[in-house]
Every structure is written in C-alpha cells, then in structure tokens.
Design an enzyme around this catalytic site. Structure first.
Site, mmCIF file in Angstrom:
data_model
loop_
_atom_site.group_PDB
_atom_site.id
_atom_site.type_symbol
_atom_site.label_atom_id
_atom_site.label_comp_id
_atom_site.label_asym_id
_atom_site.label_seq_id
_atom_site.Cartn_x
_atom_site.Cartn_y
_atom_site.Cartn_z
ATOM 1 N N ARG A 326 0.829 -1.213 0.000
ATOM 2 C CA ARG A 326 0.000 0.000 0.000
ATOM 3 C C ARG A 326 0.859 1.258 0.000
ATOM 4 N NH1 ARG A 326 -5.488 1.946 0.977
ATOM 5 N NH2 ARG A 326 -6.400 -0.137 1.033
ATOM 6 N N GLU A 731 -9.241 6.640 7.555
ATOM 7 C CA GLU A 731 -7.814 6.832 7.306
ATOM 8 C C GLU A 731 -7.452 8.087 6.516
ATOM 9 O OE1 GLU A 731 -6.023 2.366 7.065
ATOM 10 O OE2 GLU A 731 -7.589 2.867 5.624
#
Length: 793
Positions: A326, A731
């Site tokens: 990621r 997030e």
C-alpha cells in the site's frame, strides 16, 4: 378490512436517520466513565491473571531456562511455555508460521514473550515474571535497515509497480534530482491497551472477550492453538478504547494465552499488560527509508520517477507484505506519473514485528511522493502548490488519469477541493505576507503549505471486502442489530444503526446494537482499511431491506392493497389510504407467522488485483481532501507551533457529519503527532527506549492548531453505489497532517532564501528542525562566500 387510523401522528422525518449529525451512541458513557470495556467486566470467582515474561536480548539462542523460581513465587498457579500449547504454536496472521506464541530455542527481538505466568492476582503474576533465569548465546542484532548489509533478508516478498520506461524518462528530462528520506514509525498509544479475558465452557468450548479489530482472526488463532474447531470458540467485542490498526493482529497473542491458561486450569483468565510491556512487545507503524530519483521539465511537471521504499518490518511477516504494497499504491498521492517504477523491500530486523496502523503504509508512501514535489519546487524556485497543481491527475480520458497500478481515476475532484480551500484559507495572500515577514524576522520564521490527499478505499486483499449482519425485529417494533464490524471509538455502530433506522423509517432510539460476536456473524473481515461503514452498513441495510420487503408482502396481502401503494413513513406505514404504526404492523406480521429476522451480506463490486502483474483495480473509489497549515518556528531552539489549519475534506454524502468531523480532526492531530513529535528510538542492543508516556511524546491538547477550521465538502456524492453514497473517513484525514510537515519545511527553507529543500526527515522533532536550520544557514553562508569570490575573480 378497515384498519383506518388517521389520528396517528405523522412526523416529517425520523430522528437520527442518515446524513444527520448524531452523537456517538456511547459518548455520554465515555464522558461519565460508565462505558464497559473488557477490564470493566465483573470477574467470576476464581479468575486468574496472566503476565508475559519478556526476553532481555534482541537476538540469540536460548541456552537454558530455569522457571522454578517463577513457579514457586507467591500466588503463582502455573507457567505456560511452548510445551503447554495444545495445538499450533503460532499466531502469524498470514499463516507463515514465523510468529510463535512462545519460542523454543531462540530470541528474535528484545521484549519477545518467552513464557506466561498465571497467578491469583495481576500483581503476583507481574512480580513472578521477573524471577526467570534464562541464559542466552547472544548474537549481533540487525536493528536498522542500514544494518542489513548488501544482501538483506526479507520477511516476505516485495512488490514492483511499473508503467512506462521511467529510466529513459528521467534520463531524457531537462532536470533531474535524487535523494533519500527517512520516514519514522509510530506507536498506536491507544487509551485501552491490549487485553483479553477467557472463560472456559463445557466440553471444549471457550469464550474470549478480546480488544480486537478482527474477531474472526482471533477465533481462528485460539481454535488452532487449542486444537479445536472454530465452532468451539466464541469471540466477543463490545468496544475498544482505541485501536488504529494496533489491534488487527496484535491482540492474537493475548487472546491465545488466556485461552490456553483457561483450558489448562479450568478457570477464567485475564491478561492486561503494563503499558511499558505493551509498547515493547507489540508492533508499530513501519518506518521507511525512501530513495527517489525524478526527471521533470521547467514547469515542474514530472516526466519520470523511481521510488524504492525499504521498510523496517521486524522479525516476522505479520502484515508487512500488504503494508509495503500500500505504500507503493500511494506514492503517487494526487499526482500523475507518465513513467514510474516503485519497488518495496520489507526487511527483516531484530525488532518487534511491525503491523497495521491507520493508513496501512499509505501515509509513508504519500510522504515520499510529497518530498519529490517539494524537491522540484525548491529546485525551480516555485511555490510547492504550483508544482502540485502542475502534476495533478486530469479528468477521465485526459491521458493523465491512470495510476501506477493501472487503475483509472474516474472520480477526480482534486482541482475543486484545492481551489475551494485555497480561496477559503486565503492561501496566496497569507503566503505572500509570510515571505515578507521572514525577510525581516531574525529568530522566528513562519511557513505555510497546502497539500492534497487522494486515498484508495478497499482492502487490497480482495477477499476481505465482504461483510455480514444480523437484524431482528421484535414484536414491539424494536430492532436488534448485530454486524461484523467492531467499535473502537469511531462511531461505526451509530452509523450502521442510522442506516437500519432509515431503512425501516423508525427513530434511531428504536435500534439497539449489540456486541460484536463470532457467534452471530461469522467469518468477518477486520474493521480496517476505512471500510467499516462501507461494508457493514451495506450488509445491515440488506438484512433490513429483506425484512421490510416481507412486511410489505404481508401488508399487501393482509390489507388487500397493491405493493406500490405501501410506503414506509416516519414510524408509520401508509397502506393504501390507511396509516398503521410500525410496531402494530410488526405485531400483525408476527401473528401471521412472518419471519422477522434476517441476515444480510455485502461484497464490494468491481475490484480486482493481480499482484504479480502489478495491475488491476484494487480500490472501489478514492476519497479526497486538502489541508492548509501555517506554523511558526524558533530558529534558536527548533521549537514550533501550529498557528492555523484549514481543512476541506470529502466524505461523499456523509452518513453522520458530526462523527465524520470528529474523525477528520482526530486523524489530523494523530497524523501531526506522527510527523512532528512521536519518535521511536532503539539503542544498539535493540532495546526500545521510547516505551512509556515519559519518553514517547504524543500531541497534547495544547499542540492542536490555534485556529482549526474543518469543513466537509457537502457537495460531494460518491459516484459509486456505497451506503447512501457516503465515503470512508477513517484513514484519509490522517494524511492531511502532511501540510504541517511541509509548512515546517517552508519555514526552515526561509533561512536560505528558499533556494534549497531542507530535506527534513520525519518526525520533524525540534532537534531535527534546529539541525536543518543550522545546515541551511551554513549552506547559505557558503553560497554567499562563493558568489562573492566569483565576483572578485
């Protein structure tokens, strides 16, 4: 049948439906101290307490272990080692077998759990754990990634993303530069530490109350450690006092230890480590070393870029593979790279195994990308915002809309978000005023930066993008809701309840959410990847819609009215020309033997990912945001203050603006801590020295921006069919704090007249800021002397 009741009160709207600000369902309990956490549960008579015995070296073989002084200590009932594990001695979430519950023959990091003491009291267990006599053959540990040598060991395979010929693009560019940046880690520092409480049942049954984001994984770990099927293990989670990714996998060990002890001693067992032990023995945000090389034109537009992200992963894989993946997924942030190569290297080190943390590697990748933008801006003498705009993704079909992993950006609102924030924050005028201020201010320097965020939403492991829910409607019209998500303070339960209330058109106080349990909703995904509301909200909606349709079918038959003439109104159902209270209709349906319970299931559509090829659509959609921060630094001490922050963030059609605003504010402050004050430090023996509030500095209330303006982009609606067209908010706001880091850098750069990138490493502690100021002052003096020498010659 005439059931006309025109006297029923008809409200304009239900109380607490979606898109309305509602307080967290437990907010009053949090304030009053009445919210029950695992440690607040009433303990059965005879409850035992466990404590972990930790290693005192970072790397070496175990030569001998003498636990007799531990066993004979006052209050001790027993000691658990690897020999006492009935089943598999492993809690690795990826199944690699590299994370033993208790190791047998070697130690791989300082503070590694080696055994567990079980005693009548927590105090007795803690005292006894220190009495173990263990001899080691100590070896030289690998603590930092720079210690790993030329042929480093990986904990798992890295990944490469590549599109175009980046090497040729960089070679052919008019301008080139390269550099390295250190990006620090972060401790989760949740208010409620790791904790588990196990109670044995009949036969081989075991119930564990665990502070975990992933109940189904804990269920699996306990089952395999006890050598029982999953149906013998039930995991319960009412709420957590914070998690931030630290309880996605790290709770496995604690739950397993209590379950093994409860099985062996046939008594309830609890474990709650001391804060120091918790910080030493549990994983953290990965810290990275980012190498970059970029080629760009005179306008600052990137033509080619190479990234290498080397991560300190610790002694086992844990989630380091997907975390470092990621990081690559977000090295582009908001920017289009015509040619790009990005490589990850998840390195083995003799430190605690690092794990998930809010953003899951994305923030580290994004910060590396923002450093490249900053470097270009200073090299060309431009405003960083100008260079950011020059590299923004374009509209779909523009030729500048494809990510390094070949996903097309179809929902780009970067320009509008940035334009609106630039105007509302008065960025240009303030920047000009700050530059002028810095010309005459000798000690205090100010800085400002406006940074964007583009963050992909979905688990990159496609199979995790699923959720289940269970809804019961009782005969009095009240609703019982259970779903697979976990509540860690973010307000997930409130949002999902709002979805169910709106589906039935009943007031929110008629819907009760019960503790997450593997006994009601099985095979759940972790509450992570910002997808809690997306997944569980849709699953709960599906269950509620099933029951609503049954009620409509019943009403159509019972009242002999076509279905299109039936409408759910606030707390009332209109059936033809009649109005029936929701509770009355439910009672009638029950008498007619209509099923008033349903499960719901949801899986995210459209996503797919081929890791080997580095291509696919790993994300369902993107969430966007931008922040503008102004800081002031003291060039004599390196200290700084955040004077003002303005945020404009995209939550789609927000399910609950109050909760989303709280997530934005909290995420920003936590991100600011990561990039400024929260520093992890290991000594050369591999001992974590920042293992308590006295040595690890999280932001204080006084550290928040003095002026803090947060606005939701209320015009945004998710183009994809998410729950009520909302967007995830857990997030993405975390990365808005990059504006603070960049503003500090801008202030530092002023001491050299903005001619050189300060190249601050993160976190930008006062010490680092001071060293950067002195370095740039020296560089400026040298430049001035060289220019003078050149003039004289």
């Amino acid at each position: 049948m005439d059931k006309r009741n025109d006297d029923l009160p008809l409200k304009e709207a239900i109380e607490g439906g979606t898109h309305t600000p509602r307080q967290h369902d437990s907010a009053h309990k949090h304030v009053a101290g009445t919210a029950d956490y695992t440690d607040d549960m009433m303990e059965p008579i005879g409850t035992l307490h466990a404590c972990l015995g930790l290693s005192t070296i970072a790397c070496g073989r175990i030569l001998s272990v003498d636990l007799d002084p531990v066993r004979t200590a006052p209050g001790v009932v027993g000691v658990l080692t690897a020999d006492d594990v009935p089943g598999l001695n492993d809690v690795s979430p990826t199944g690699k077998g590299d994370e033993p519950i208790f190791p047998r023959d070697r130690v791989d990091f300082h503070g590694q759990p080696l055994f567990a003491v079980v005693a009548e009291t927590r105090g007795a267990a803690r005292k006894a754990a220190k009495l173990a006599k263990i001899d080691y053959a100590e070896e030289t540990p690998v603590i930092d990634v720079l210690d790993a040598g030329e042929d480093p060991r990986l904990v798992t395979d890295g990944m490469t993303l590549s599109r175009g010929d980046s090497e040729a693009a960089i070679e052919g560019a008019a301008n080139r530069l390269s550099g390295t940046m250190r990006i620090g880690g972060q401790d989760h520092f949740y208010l409620e530490g790791q904790i588990a409480f196990a109670i044995p049942g009949e036969d081989r049954d075991m119930t564990v109350w665990s502070s975990t984001q992933h109940p189904s994984e804990v269920q699996h770990m306990v089952a395999q450690a006890l050598d029982v099927p999953s149906n013998a293990v039930t995991i319960q989670v009412r709420r957590m006092g914070g998690a931030f990714g630290g309880k996605e996998t790290q709770g496995n060990l604690f739950a397993v230890v209590t379950a093994i002890a409860a099985r062996r001693f046939r008594r309830a067992v609890k474990i709650r480590p001391d804060r120091d032990d918790d910080m030493i023995a549990t994983g953290k945000r990965h810290d990275f070393l980012c190498d970059y090389e970029v080629g760009f034109d005179e306008t600052g537009r990137i033509e080619g870029v190479d990234f290498t992200y080397v991560a300190r992963c610790g002694y086992s894989a844990d989630l380091s593979g997907p975390v470092t993946d990621r990081a690559l997924f977000h090295c582009d942030n908001a920017y289009y790279y015509p040619a790009v190569t990005a490589v990850s290297a998840p390195l083995f080190t003799n430190t605690v195994s690092n794990t998930a943390f809010r953003g899951f590697g994305g923030p580290q990748g994004l910060v590396g990308g923002e450093r490249v933008i900053e470097e270009i801006a200073y090299a060309l003498g431009k405003d960083t915002l100008e260079v950011r705009r020059a590299n923004f993704y374009g509209e779909t079909g523009s030729g500048r809309d494809v990510t390094p992993y070949y996903q097309t950006v179809e929902d780009n609102i970067l320009d509008r978000i940035t334009d609106e924030l630039e105007a509302s924050s008065d960025y240009q005028a303030r920047r000009a005023e700050i530059v002028e201020f810095n010309r005459t201010s000798r000690v205090i320097k100010r800085g400002i930066a406006l940074t964007p965020v583009k963050f992909g939403i979905s688990f990159t492991a496609t199979h995790f993008n699923q959720a289940g829910a269970l809804v019961h409607v009782y005969t009095d019209g009240s609703v019982h809701l259970n779903h697979g998500g976990t509540e860690m303070g973010q307000g997930l339960n409130t949002k999902v309840a709002q979805v169910v209330a709106e589906t039935f058109q009943i007031d929110l106080d008629h819907v009760k959410i019960t503790a997450t349990t593997t006994g009601k909703v099985p095979n759940t995904s972790a509450t992570a990847a910002s997808s809690g509301a997306d997944l569980n909200g849709m699953a709960a909606q599906a269950a509620a819609e099933t029951i609503r349709q049954r009620l409509m079918d019943f009403a159509s038959d019972f009242y002999e009215v076509p279905e299109h003439q039936i409408e759910f109104l606030p707390n009332v159902v209109r059936i033809g020309n009649q109005r029936v209270a929701f509770a009355e209709l439910v009672q009638e349906a029950y008498v007619a033997r209509v099923q008033l319970s349903a499960t719901g299931f949801y899986k995210t559509p459209k996503i797919h990912w081929d890791r080997d090829a580095g291509k696919g659509r790993p994300f369902f959609y993107f969430a966007y945001g931008a922040s503008c921060s102004e800081v002031a630094i003291d060039t004599l001490t390196g200290e700084y203050h955040v004077e003002r922050t303005d945020i404009l963030h995209d939550c789609g059609h927000s399910l609950n603006p109050a909760l989303d605003r709280g997530q934005i504010e909290g995420g920003f402050v936590q991100g600011m801590g990561w990039l400024t004050t929260e520093e992890l430090w290991w000594d050369d023996k591999g001992r974590l020295r920042t293992h308590a509030p006295s040595t690890y500095k999280i932001p204080l209330a006084s550290d928040r921006p003095k002026i803090f303006n947060v606005t939701l982009a209320d015009w945004s609606k998710n183009r994809e069919a998410t729950v009520r067209r909302s967007k995830a908010v857990g997030e993405p706001p975390f990365m808005l704090a990059v504006s603070v880091f960049e503003a500090i850098s801008h202030a530092v750069a002023s001491v050299a007249d903005y001619r050189e990138c300060p190249r601050l490493d993160a976190p930008a502690t006062p010490e680092r800021v001071l060293m950067a100021v002195e370095r740039l002052k020296a560089s400026a003096r040298e430049t001035t002397e060289n220019e003078a020498s050149h003039v004289q010659s």
